[in-house]
Design a protein around this motif. Structure first.
Motif, mmCIF file in Angstrom:
data_model
loop_
_atom_site.group_PDB
_atom_site.id
_atom_site.type_symbol
_atom_site.label_atom_id
_atom_site.label_comp_id
_atom_site.label_asym_id
_atom_site.label_seq_id
_atom_site.Cartn_x
_atom_site.Cartn_y
_atom_site.Cartn_z
ATOM 1 N N UNK A 370 -51.408 6.953 16.538
ATOM 2 C CA UNK A 370 -52.689 6.607 15.929
ATOM 3 C C UNK A 370 -53.107 7.738 14.988
ATOM 4 N N UNK A 371 -53.617 7.355 13.824
ATOM 5 C CA UNK A 371 -53.936 8.340 12.806
ATOM 6 C C UNK A 371 -55.285 8.033 12.181
ATOM 7 N N UNK A 372 -56.033 9.105 11.907
ATOM 8 C CA UNK A 372 -57.319 8.972 11.226
ATOM 9 C C UNK A 372 -57.082 9.034 9.718
ATOM 10 N N UNK A 373 -57.668 8.072 8.999
ATOM 11 C CA UNK A 373 -57.533 7.993 7.557
ATOM 12 C C UNK A 373 -58.871 8.354 6.925
ATOM 13 N N UNK A 374 -58.874 9.248 5.972
ATOM 14 C CA UNK A 374 -60.112 9.642 5.320
ATOM 15 C C UNK A 374 -60.672 8.484 4.505
#
Length: 428
Positions: A370-374
């Motif tokens: 899981x990755x946070x996208x700006x």
């Protein structure tokens, strides 16, 4: 009902006036003392607490414009059983009534005829607030409304189905069919069953920031609060979903908090066996983890959240003295928590775990895959490279949702409503 006082708030749009012209004669024909109120904060608050019935048209214009009601409304409609909230459009995430059906689910539409029919149905079931004035009436009305809402939700969902929908359309459809047959069996025993169909709370591929993850989990928590039982539909991939983990962790959270909690059972969709909760299904939760979960829920639950507090909290975090307090630097106030969506890489996503790691669960962006996208960098992009595997993720917009900022702190953004962009991500 005999001679109830009914107040109405309609926006000054053509369709708002059409609804007024449709409803007002019907209400008068029922013998109601009907008053179309002027849209001011004082008039709205007075109608909530002093009239027998209040009807609020909360339609959001298609172009994102906010009707006047969101600039004057306060929080009581969400908790008072005699307030009927209607709309031709989906309502904002955190503005609704205790009686569902007066507005369409996202992203549908209602016409005025459907709204008028729904209002007629509710009048046949309404119980007037108790007589009284001032705080006596307010206390009894709130207490009676809470009890009525819980009874109504329990009546429609005594058994809550916790399940993983699956990834492909065919698998999702097959699993929903199993749930429908199971619901029929439950209802044949004079009980009710409830489950959220795939996409009911969010699109399966919607890019949700952490705040929206916890917001949807809090909605599920409120459903679990009034259920008698939760049946875990134990498919092999059950624990591979953050949402099914959320339902089990919520059970742990409610037990640790001493709150009303449904009995948990496990249903095997292959054998059809229904068995008691195994000892290792619900994870242990520490006091510190419970406090963190309470912070997430309090600030994202549509019933308790205050989006109007975000900016003041961020300002106070920069103040010379107040800014030293850890409270004002909690992640729950950050723009990343509220605005930056999370994406899942199917290549990097870890296999289905054997048990729930509560600490990892509490921080979705820290989970492997899981990755946070700006939002600032990718907010308008039609595609971007997956942070996990590097493949291109196609992005498509969907109809926006809205957040309502009430008047509690004196000031509001965009006439009471803030646009919540909805973007769907498709992996190759």
């Amino acid at each position: 009902m005999s001679q109830p006082t009914v107040s109405c708030f309609f926006p000054g749009t053509p369709q708002g006036r059409e609804l007024a012209d449709l409803l007002l004669p019907r209400l008068a024909a029922r013998g109601c003392d009907v008053r179309e109120r002027v849209l001011t904060p004082a008039e709205f608050a007075s109608a909530c607490w002093n009239d027998d019935v209040l009807i609020v048209d909360g339609t959001v214009d298609g172009d994102g414009g906010a009707p006047d009601v969101y600039g004057v409304a306060s929080a009581p409609p969400m908790a008072l059983d005699h307030v009927l909230v209607v709309a031709r459009s989906p309502l904002p995430i955190n503005f609704f009534g205790t009686r569902h059906g007066g507005a369409p689910p996202y992203p549908g539409r209602h016409d005025n005829a459907a709204i008028a029919t729904w209002v007629d149905q509710q009048f046949d079931r309404l119980t007037l607030p108790r007589p009284g004035k001032g705080w006596i009436r307010m206390r009894s009305t709130m207490r009676d409304s809470t009890a009525a809402t819980e009874r109504r939700l329990n009546a429609t969902g005594q058994v809550f189905f916790s399940y993983r929908a699956g990834r492909g359309d065919r698998e999702r459809q097959a699993r929903v069919e199993v749930l429908r047959r199971l619901a029929d069996e439950v209802e044949a025993e004079d009980r009710t069953a409830f489950f959220y169909p795939p996409g009911a709370l969010a699109w399966e591929d919607e890019m949700l920031p952490a705040a929206r993850h916890w917001q949807l989990a809090s909605i599920i928590d409120r459903r679990l609060a009034v259920a008698d039982e939760m049946w875990v539909i134990l498919t092999p991939d059950y624990l591979g979903s953050w949402w099914t983990q959320a339902e089990l962790v919520t059970i742990a959270y409610r037990r640790a908090s001493g709150a009303r909690t449904p009995t948990v059972r496990v249903y095997d969709p292959v054998s059809g066996a229904l068995t008691p909760e195994p000892p290792d299904l619900i994870p242990a939760i520490t006091f510190r983890q419970r406090r963190r979960m309470a912070r997430w829920y309090t600030n994202t639950d549509p019933m308790t959240m205050g989006p109007e507090a975000l900016l003041p909290m961020r300002v106070m975090s920069q103040a010379p003295l107040l800014g030293r307090l850890r409270y004002f630097h909690d992640p729950v106030w950050s723009t990343e928590f509220w605005d930056d969506p999370l994406v899942t890489c199917p290549v990097r996503l870890r296999d289905v775990p054997g048990r729930i790691d509560v600490e990892e669960f509490l921080w979705p962006e820290r989970q492997e895959g899981r990755y946070r996208i700006s939002a600032g960098l990718h907010g308008d992009a039609s595609a971007f490279a997956c942070p996990g595997c590097g493949r291109e993720i196609a992005v498509s917009p969907a109809p926006a949702r809205y957040l309502w900022s009430p008047l509690r702190l004196g000031g509001r953004v965009a006439g009471g409503l803030t646009v919540v962009p909805v973007r769907r991500a498709r992996h190759p």
